[in-house]
Write a protein that holds these residues in place. Sequence first.
Motif, PDB file in Angstrom:
ATOM      1  N   UNK A   8       0.783  -1.160   0.116  1.00 27.98           N
ATOM      2  CA  UNK A   8       0.310  -0.169   0.079  1.00 27.98           C
ATOM      3  C   UNK A   8       0.772   1.305   0.033  1.00 27.98           C
ATOM      4  N   UNK A   9       2.075   1.359   0.797  1.00 25.03           N
ATOM      5  CA  UNK A   9       2.947   2.449   0.486  1.00 25.03           C
ATOM      6  C   UNK A   9       3.221   2.928  -0.383  1.00 25.03           C
ATOM      7  N   UNK A  10       3.692   2.007  -1.335  1.00 19.42           N
ATOM      8  CA  UNK A  10       4.594   2.021  -2.650  1.00 19.42           C
ATOM      9  C   UNK A  10       3.983   2.880  -3.124  1.00 19.42           C
ATOM     10  N   UNK A  11       2.329   2.124  -3.588  1.00 25.86           N
ATOM     11  CA  UNK A  11       1.149   2.163  -4.678  1.00 25.86           C
ATOM     12  C   UNK A  11       0.637   3.986  -4.287  1.00 25.86           C
ATOM     13  N   UNK A  12       0.516   4.353  -2.438  1.00 23.11           N
ATOM     14  CA  UNK A  12       0.507   5.552  -2.480  1.00 23.11           C
ATOM     15  C   UNK A  12       1.381   6.683  -3.147  1.00 23.11           C
ATOM     16  N   UNK A  13       2.427   6.312  -2.346  1.00 27.00           N
ATOM     17  CA  UNK A  13       3.840   6.942  -3.313  1.00 27.00           C
ATOM     18  C   UNK A  13       3.655   7.334  -4.877  1.00 27.00           C
ATOM     19  N   UNK A  14       3.644   6.140  -5.566  1.00 22.19           N
ATOM     20  CA  UNK A  14       3.310   5.996  -7.095  1.00 22.19           C
ATOM     21  C   UNK A  14       2.340   7.003  -7.881  1.00 22.19           C
ATOM     22  N   UNK A  15       1.024   6.969  -6.515  1.00 23.51           N
ATOM     23  CA  UNK A  15      -0.543   7.713  -6.755  1.00 23.51           C
ATOM     24  C   UNK A  15      -0.970   7.660  -5.759  1.00 23.51           C
ATOM     25  N   UNK A  16      -0.512   8.943  -4.771  1.00 20.80           N
ATOM     26  CA  UNK A  16      -1.527   9.169  -4.061  1.00 20.80           C
ATOM     27  C   UNK A  16      -2.778   9.454  -3.942  1.00 20.80           C
ATOM     28  N   UNK A  17      -3.106  10.087  -4.731  1.00 17.47           N
ATOM     29  CA  UNK A  17      -5.240  10.596  -4.944  1.00 17.47           C
ATOM     30  C   UNK A  17      -5.659   9.573  -5.434  1.00 17.47           C
ATOM     31  N   UNK A  18      -4.998   8.660  -6.138  1.00 15.33           N
ATOM     32  CA  UNK A  18      -5.862   8.039  -7.036  1.00 15.33           C
ATOM     33  C   UNK A  18      -5.618   6.437  -6.219  1.00 15.33           C
ATOM     34  N   UNK A  19      -5.224   5.925  -5.324  1.00 16.44           N
ATOM     35  CA  UNK A  19      -5.115   4.855  -4.684  1.00 16.44           C
ATOM     36  C   UNK A  19      -5.757   5.311  -3.492  1.00 16.44           C
ATOM     37  N   UNK A  20      -5.309   6.252  -2.997  1.00 19.66           N
ATOM     38  CA  UNK A  20      -6.775   6.219  -1.931  1.00 19.66           C
ATOM     39  C   UNK A  20      -8.137   6.701  -2.147  1.00 19.66           C
ATOM     40  N   UNK A  21      -8.764   7.142  -3.364  1.00 22.92           N
ATOM     41  CA  UNK A  21     -10.271   6.717  -4.203  1.00 22.92           C
ATOM     42  C   UNK A  21     -10.002   5.390  -4.149  1.00 22.92           C
ATOM     43  N   UNK A  22      -9.060   4.444  -4.381  1.00 22.48           N
ATOM     44  CA  UNK A  22     -10.146   3.282  -5.466  1.00 22.48           C
ATOM     45  C   UNK A  22     -10.176   2.743  -3.868  1.00 22.48           C
ATOM     46  N   UNK A  23      -8.958   3.104  -2.941  1.00 25.43           N
ATOM     47  CA  UNK A  23      -9.558   1.769  -1.851  1.00 25.43           C
ATOM     48  C   UNK A  23     -11.012   2.596  -1.380  1.00 25.43           C
ATOM     49  N   UNK A  24     -10.839   3.923  -1.134  1.00 28.32           N
ATOM     50  CA  UNK A  24     -12.410   4.227  -0.700  1.00 28.32           C
ATOM     51  C   UNK A  24     -13.705   3.505  -1.501  1.00 28.32           C
ATOM     52  N   UNK A  25     -13.159   3.454  -2.398  1.00 26.36           N
ATOM     53  CA  UNK A  25     -14.467   2.629  -3.745  1.00 26.36           C
ATOM     54  C   UNK A  25     -15.052   1.481  -3.245  1.00 26.36           C
ATOM     55  N   UNK A  26     -13.512   0.545  -3.187  1.00 24.27           N
ATOM     56  CA  UNK A  26     -13.454  -0.595  -3.073  1.00 24.27           C
ATOM     57  C   UNK A  26     -14.271  -1.024  -1.488  1.00 24.27           C
ATOM     58  N   UNK A  27     -13.530   0.022  -0.827  1.00 25.94           N
ATOM     59  CA  UNK A  27     -14.241  -0.147   0.997  1.00 25.94           C
ATOM     60  C   UNK A  27     -16.091   0.057   0.902  1.00 25.94           C
ATOM     61  N   UNK A  28     -16.259   0.273   0.504  1.00 28.42           N
ATOM     62  CA  UNK A  28     -17.932   1.114   0.079  1.00 28.42           C
ATOM     63  C   UNK A  28     -18.717  -0.376  -0.785  1.00 28.42           C
ATOM     64  N   UNK A  29     -18.107  -0.550  -1.740  1.00 26.28           N
ATOM     65  CA  UNK A  29     -18.409  -1.300  -3.066  1.00 26.28           C
ATOM     66  C   UNK A  29     -18.517  -3.015  -3.272  1.00 26.28           C
TER      67      UNK A  29
END
Length: 569
Positions: A8-29
């Motif tokens: 997760x940390x590496x994904x956040x370093x590469x694309x923080x906003x996109x990673x966070x948005x995708x993680x929130x989407x997965x949590x909700x859906x």
Amino acid sequence: MAADVVGYSALMQRAEEATYAEFERLKQELIEPSLYRNEGRLIKTTGDGALVEFASPLAAVRCAVEIQDYLASGTSPFRLRIGLNLGDVIVGQDGELYGDGINIAVRLEGIADPGGILISEKVYSEVEGKLAVSFEDRGEQQLKNISRPVRAYDVRAGASSALTERLNAVPPLPDKPSIAVLPFENMSGDPEQEYFADGMVEEITTALSRFKSLFVIARNSSFTFKGKAVDIKEVGRRLGVRYVLQGAVRKAPGKVRVTAQLIEVATGAHIWAEKFERDMTDIFALQDDVALAVVSAIQPRLFQAEIAMAKRRRPEDLTAYDLYLRAIQRAFRTTREGLAEALRLVQRALELDPEFAAAAALAGACHAENVVRSYAVDAQFESREAVRLVRMALKLDHDDPDTLANAALISALLVGDWETEIEMSDRAVTLNPNSYRAWNCRGWVYKVAGQPEEAIRSFERAVRMSPLDPQQYIVLTGMGFALIELRRFDEAISAGKKAQRHNPSYPGPYRCLASALAHLGRDADAREAAARMLEIDPAFTISAWIGRSRLSINAKLMIEGFRKAGLPE
């Protein structure tokens, strides 16, 4: 279940906003709906990980497989490691869970393959052969800070279109009243009031969730609708609920106004609506106050709506729960015929579902009522049945507040182990301080045990919980009995008269009135109340009343008043 996002940390370093948005989407859906379907309780989140508690190992493995299959079949960049263990845990004061049961799950998650599920041998022994998955024995694992090796198994579940379809399917309606509390709208134009509105919803959701007779959607799922224009039928469909509670908060100078409305999803009908206005002093006390008022109002309304729904169903369509609801309605009447019909219905419910704890408790209560009201042909048999059934209910669900409360009352009336009965009734109100039934039963238990002051406090709390309850005459009668033992005869008469107005065909209020009026020397009124009671209960004698339950053990003044009123010995 312990779960963690791989890299997760590496994904956040590469694309923080996109990673966070995708993680929130997965949590909700994905994650939250899967937990909801499998009755998982989120204990703790750790940024990119989570700890979840389940009611059974099968539900936990099913949830883990759903999540991993979905991720494997999709385009999400995330992969999870999941570890599962079955074991005892310690519940901390903060509500979190601790102990090796948790630690082993966390350690198994740490050594699981990316996208994999690693389970302990205890979990394996419970689920093997019950799911369409295979297992690979990973042998004994020496886990960090765990003294003994733990045998682990890999769960092998390929991506399954059936599982994916099930994840996206509309959740079925539970076989009990189900409700979602939607975020309350902030009508104040003051962003600072947002936290108050959200806190109100959390308080109401938490209070409702203490009723095990209700299925309450978790806050996280309800809050996916925050700030959106909602269609009630669509909300009900997506969350799988019959009822939705909506509300709004408006701040006025020195005051807060809260409106709330309970809606039946299928028809859009408003079952209940109310407006509350409170002084803006202690904001948290205000939240508690309004939350209590809302829950006190809607819980009995929900139950009445469910009973009405069960009455409309055809006999061939009835489930165990529908039969239980119909039995409750019959038992409410407390007549010989009503209790006999209630027993017939609830016995059919137990035939359909032998592990239906609430049905067993209701059957026990009906037998106890038959004994207390002298309806029983064989009082000894019905007493034994009442005690047997309520013990069975406790064995099936010893943490249900209403079952505990009923068990305490039946035992108080028929057994007389006051220390145990007081302990059970105290535990019931601790588990659910919002339960009218628990406080009512506690009042009667303390009355029988000879503690009328505490009995009155409990009865008053019950009235506060459900001020419009259709069975309030029982509470008021108990209050009148307790007041007589404290020589507060005028107050006992007030309670008795109010109970009489609620249910003119119930004999208890007339007994209360006959005794209290006689103690005050109001002989004519006392004899009139006694005569009315004998019309309803013509077989009444003082000796029979003393002999049929333990209600009379600490009722010296009550019995003395009966004699003064001229009731037959």
